[in-house]
Scaffold this active site. Structure first.
Site, PDB file in Angstrom:
ATOM      1  N   ASP A  84      33.931  33.965  31.129  1.00  0.00           N
ATOM      2  CA  ASP A  84      34.349  34.629  32.363  1.00  0.00           C
ATOM      3  C   ASP A  84      33.229  34.425  33.390  1.00  0.00           C
ATOM      4  OD1 ASP A  84      35.688  36.561  34.121  1.00  0.00           O
ATOM      5  OD2 ASP A  84      33.998  37.852  33.580  1.00  0.00           O
ATOM      6  N   ASP A  91      32.575  36.296  36.929  1.00  0.00           N
ATOM      7  CA  ASP A  91      31.964  37.465  37.586  1.00  0.00           C
ATOM      8  C   ASP A  91      31.752  38.583  36.579  1.00  0.00           C
ATOM      9  OD1 ASP A  91      32.127  36.156  40.094  1.00  0.00           O
ATOM     10  OD2 ASP A  91      34.260  36.672  40.180  1.00  0.00           O
TER      11      ASP A  91
END
Length: 495
Positions: free
Chosen positions: A331, A333
């Site tokens: 992922d 952020d």
């Protein structure tokens, strides 16, 4: 100029002088060149010269043994085939041409093609014990002295089992696991020469360390693994009996039982003499050779029994090899970089502590890495796709290259199949890189990241941050405190 062969040649090496002849044969041989030649330096310090050949890509495996070195090599390969060569073989002049013919006619179910290994022996005298031992390579099945595999089959079984620290059994283990998935192995027409290396008088004693590997093979594949792998039966039971006789002789002598001690000593001596004669009779029978055989035959049973016991203890709970994943997706952020909501400014990108180190650890082992990120701001008009691309480019600049970027531009209510927790981006990344989802790991900071992984058939690891909810942490099967811990867990095989 002909198209390159769709294979990467992987050569693990500890710096043997024969390596020069091998690389020269690959560079100057008749036929199309392989797409890539990977030289994996397996010396502990990783300080071997790069040979100065532009065709050769140097890598390092940290002295962890040939299985680990080959894994580093094939995981860096991006070709459909991977050809393994040992650093002490010399390919025939037409090796590349014959390999090209074999790959061109390979059927889809063909998982591997073995080359023929020829061991030149002296013609003016019978071979020595060490020369005969080396010549056994010519009759061995599926040895990686010259073995080509489809990369997808290597990925499917997790590559070589790195619990085999020495050459020899790791290739039989790999072949049995590949055939267990339905892959077919055949023998081709290409040939390599494997000259007999010089060795000291104690080489046969050091070879007994392989008995520990035989125990691991039994744990993994059952007592009949030798028949399945085409491996000859050894003398382990005789070695144990000879050792037991010696121990009994010493024990009875210490207890004041001379008659029993004499009987046991006679049994020990008979066993040693039988072993020595079995090794002396076919050889040149020179005085130095006979002395070596007598001396080492007295030691070999003890060494073999010790390593058998050591292997039995070390591998008492051995489980099937899972290997390293072929792909790790992150992922963006909150995982790789600190979360800046709807960030459109590359200068505001700040990597999470340890992100670069974790990524480099994975890359160093040949594991591909990528990013899967929800960017609903594109769909809602808060940011543009160009701004997202600029931020992603900055992340790549700071954290190194990624093999795939997957971006979902949709909002949470658009019903797309790519926005996490949906599995679309994970599946697309795997498809783009030809990776089975079961060989993929997804690392993120929310339950949506883990759910996307599991829905795609991958493994999810949660690395929480202050914004991660406690219930998400409690529900996750795999949780690590930080990215370095997650990388270490993956490289340790626990994923």
């Amino acid at each position: 100029m002909s198209a390159p062969l769709p294979t990467t040649v992987v050569v693990p090496t500890v710096g043997r002088r024969s390596l020069y002849a091998l690389l020269a044969a690959l560079v100057t041989g008749r036929g199309p060149r392989p797409e890539r030649i990977v030289l994996v330096d397996d010396t502990p310090g990783g300080k071997l010269p790069t040979m100065g050949l532009p065709e050769v890509t140097p890598l390092r495996s940290g002295g962890r043994g040939p299985a680990a070195a080959r894994n580093v090599g094939w995981r860096h390969a991006r070709t459909p085939w991977v050809s393994f060569l040992d650093d002490d073989v010399v390919p025939a002049e037409d090796w590349l041409a014959r390999l090209g013919d074999e790959l061109r006619t390979a059927q889809p179910d063909l998982a591997g093609i073995q080359g023929t290994v020829e061991v030149p022996l002296p013609t003016h005298r019978p071979p020595t014990d060490w020369e005969r031992t080396t010549s056994g390579l010519a009759a061995s099945d599926w040895i990686t002295a010259d073995m080509t595999y489809r990369r997808c089959f290597l990925a499917r079984v997790g590559g070589f089992d790195e619990r085999f620290p020495r050459a020899y059994r790791e290739d039989s283990d790999l072949a049995l696991r590949v055939m267990g998935t339905g892959g077919r192995l055949v023998k081709g027409t290409r040939r390599v020469s494997h000259p007999v290396r010089s060795a000291d008088a104690w080489v046969s004693v050091r070879q007994q360390a392989g008995n520990a590997d035989d125990v691991l093979m039994t744990r993994l594949h059952g007592p009949d693994w030798r028949s399945a792998a085409g491996a000859p039966r050894g003398r382990r039971h005789r070695h144990v009996a000879i050792t037991a006789a010696a121990v009994a002789a010493a024990g009875c002598g210490a207890l004041g039982l001379p008659r029993l001690a004499g009987l046991a000593a006679t049994g020990w001596l008979a066993g040693v003499v039988e072993l020595a004669w079995a090794r002396i009779a076919p050889g040149p029978r020179t005085a130095p050779e006979v002395r070596r055989m007598l001396l080492t035959s007295a030691v070999i049973p003890f060494a073999a029994t010790w390593h058998t016991a050591r292997g039995g203890w070390r591998h008492r709970a051995a489980r099937p090899w899972h290997g390293l994943p072929d792909l790790v997706l992150f992922d963006r952020d909150g995982t790789l970089v600190h979360n800046v909501p709807y960030n459109s400014d590359p200068t505001r990108v700040m990597p999470v502590l340890g992100a670069r180190r974790a990524l480099d650890l994975l890359r160093s082992r040949g594991i591909r890495v990528g990013v899967v990120t929800n960017q609903s701001g594109i769909g809602t008009g808060r940011i543009t796709s160009g701004q997202v691309d600029a931020v992603n480019a900055r992340i790549g600049y700071l954290l190194g290259p990624f093999d795939t970027w997957q971006v979902c531009p949709h909002g949470p209510y658009e019903g797309c199949g790519c926005r996490k927790p949906a599995p679309g981006m994970v599946k697309r990344a795997c498809a783009d890189l030809d990776v089975d989802p079961s060989r993929c790991v997804v690392i993120g900071d929310t339950a949506a990241d883990v759910a996307a992984a599991e829905a795609a058939g991958a493994t999810g690891i949660l690395v929480p941050n202050p914004a991660t909810r406690p219930d998400e942490v409690a529900a996750a099967r795999h949780v690590r405190r930080d990215l370095t811990g997650a990388a270490d867990r993956i490289l340790g095989g626990a994923w």
